[in-house]
Design an enzyme around this catalytic site. Structure first.
Site, short mmCIF file in Angstrom:
data_model
loop_
_atom_site.label_atom_id
_atom_site.label_comp_id
_atom_site.label_asym_id
_atom_site.label_seq_id
_atom_site.Cartn_x
_atom_site.Cartn_y
_atom_site.Cartn_z
N GLY A 94 0.83 -1.21 0.00
CA GLY A 94 0.00 0.00 0.00
C GLY A 94 0.85 1.24 0.00
O GLY A 94 2.05 1.18 -0.31
N ASN A 95 0.26 2.39 0.31
CA ASN A 95 1.05 3.63 0.42
C ASN A 95 0.40 4.51 1.48
O ASN A 95 -0.63 4.15 2.06
CB ASN A 95 1.15 4.33 -0.93
CG ASN A 95 -0.21 4.65 -1.51
OD1 ASN A 95 -0.99 5.39 -0.94
ND2 ASN A 95 -0.52 4.05 -2.66
N HIS A 96 1.01 5.68 1.73
CA HIS A 96 0.58 6.51 2.86
C HIS A 96 -0.60 7.45 2.55
O HIS A 96 -0.91 8.31 3.36
CB HIS A 96 1.76 7.35 3.37
CG HIS A 96 2.84 6.53 4.00
ND1 HIS A 96 2.62 5.76 5.11
CD2 HIS A 96 4.13 6.33 3.64
CE1 HIS A 96 3.73 5.13 5.43
NE2 HIS A 96 4.67 5.46 4.55
N ALA A 137 -4.07 7.59 -5.03
CA ALA A 137 -2.67 7.16 -5.12
C ALA A 137 -2.70 5.67 -5.42
O ALA A 137 -2.64 4.82 -4.52
CB ALA A 137 -1.96 7.44 -3.81
#
Ligand code: CTP
Length: 400
Positions: A207-209, A275
């Site tokens: 995943g990402n932030h 994102a």
């Protein structure tokens, strides 16, 4: 605001003392102001002060004990162009959320036909309590516009979120409200927001932030201007409720693509904020991977570019806005994305700027048009930037 009719509800919180100043500001704008006070608010500010400043009688009870006259809450609810309740205590908020009407203000709320704006004010723990959050969300789902409480010194001596929005900011919101109300009526907007999670095995993902804050703020701004919004959201902690909002929660890039493919052609405006993970594991293990070996290699495969798909299918009457988050050469890379993905414009945020990017409430952006015109914005709250972005889209969309 000249001639606009503002019904101002005042409840019993310490911030009620600021309402005298708010009324002065509204009168300077030549608005007509009538006030309803709850009995508790009269302990914080005198009805005489409110009546003098608003140049109108103050309504407190259903009937006036002195002259025996009854105050018609139905008529009062029909009068205004907007009903603003400021400050709104946790107590009155709970009453509004449940339809409990034990005083003139709450009864008028149920009778009112006009849009409602609320400016909550309470101590930080009361504001953070899940009951308060649920009550605010419920009102938002009925289309009530919330002016969120701000952080700072509280009357309790504590520091935190709970202060009423300042009167000057309330006036700005009201001015925007009258200017922008219904400016996007009938427009259909598709927004992607948040991260995507790409499963490795049943318990792990890539995943990402991204928190989704920017995309949700843009969705809210469009909704406040009367648009119909489809929000396609990856996993976030955010909630947004509104009668004109359709929210579709997805996990992975492929799921997001499929919702976009099913909907994009029936929308006029696309804002692609998500994102999206660029790669996903080529194999998604059915069983949890055990830590048997010293090294573990996961082979990744490129995810579909959802924005590029939307750009390829874009028709003349559609407007497509992408986002780019860069760490270097931001403008050059962003300009290439406009061409490669067939965009009308792109919002660039550079991680080189402090206070910008994932997780922050603030951001610093530039918008680049297809014709390479760059509009820079100073560092701002994401909610304010959402308003700038929607202003930009409405101007560009009309020109198109
Ligand atoms: N986007 C998308 N689908 C993807 C990847 C990105 O819809 N699979 C969208 C994002 O929502 C955003 C824009 O494309 O609007 C970002 O462009 P992208 O090329 O993904 O930027 P980067 O991930 O930074 O790409 P690169 O590493 O090539 O710079």
């Amino acid at each position: 605001m000249k001639g606009k009719k503002i019904l101002l509800g005042i409840t019993g919180g310490i911030a009620a003392y600021k309402i005298a100043f708010l009324i002065r500001l509204l009168k300077k704008e030549e608005a007509e102001v009538k006030c309803i006070m709850t009995p508790a608010s009269c302990d914080f500010i005198s009805p005489l002060t409110i009546a003098t400043l608003s140049e109108n009688p103050v309504y407190i009870d259903f009937w006036n004990q002195k002259d025996g006259q009854w105050t018609n809450h139905v008529e009062l609810g029909m009068w205004p162009d907007v009903f603003l309740i400021a400050p709104l205590t946790a107590n009155t908020l709970a009453k509004l959320a449940t339809g409990y009407c034990d005083n003139l203000l709450t009864a008028t709320y149920l009778s009112a036909k006009c849009p409602l704006l609320i400016a909550p004010a309470m101590d930080l723990d009361m504001y953070a309590h899940p009951t308060t959050t649920n009550n605010l969300n419920l009102l938002a789902s009925y289309g009530v516009q919330i002016l969120p409480a701000e952080s700072g010194f509280l009357a309790s001596g504590l520091i935190g979120k709970g202060r009423m929005t300042e009167p000057e900011d309330i006036v700005v919101t009201l001015n925007n409200f009258f200017m922008l109300k219904n400016s996007m009526l009938g427009k259909k907007v598709l927004i992607t927001a948040g991260p995507t999670h790409e499963h490795i095995d049943p318990v792990r993902f890539i995943g990402n932030h991204s928190t989704g804050k920017m995309g949700y703020a843009i969705a809210e701004e469009f909704l406040n201007r009367g648009a119909e919004v489809l929000l396609i959201s990856g996993p976030t902690n955010l909630t947004l409720l509104h009668p004109k909002l359709q929210i579709n929660k997805i996990i992975s890039a492929n799921e997001m693509l499929s919702v976009v493919q099913n909907n994009w052609l029936s929308y006029e405006i696309g804002v692609f904020c998500a994102a999206v993970a660029d790669y996903r594991p080529i194999v998604q293990e059915v069983r949890k991977i055990k830590k048997n070996d010293e090294e573990l290699t996961i082979t990744l495969i490129k995810n579909p570019d959802i924005l590029a798909w939307a750009g390829e299918k874009k028709k003349e009457n559609q407007f497509l806005l992408g986002f780019a988050l860069e760490t270097n050469n931001a403008i050059d890379y962003a300009e290439k994305k406009i061409i490669n993905k067939n965009l009308d414009a792109i919002v660039v945020n550079s991680l080189e700027n402090e206070g910008a990017g994932f997780g922050y409430d603030t951001n610093k952006i530039s918008i680049i048009s297809k014709k390479k015109q760059i509009t820079d914005f100073p560092i701002k709250q994401k909610k304010e930037l959402a308003s700038d972005i929607v202003n930009y889209i409405s101007k560009s969309f009309i020109k198109k």
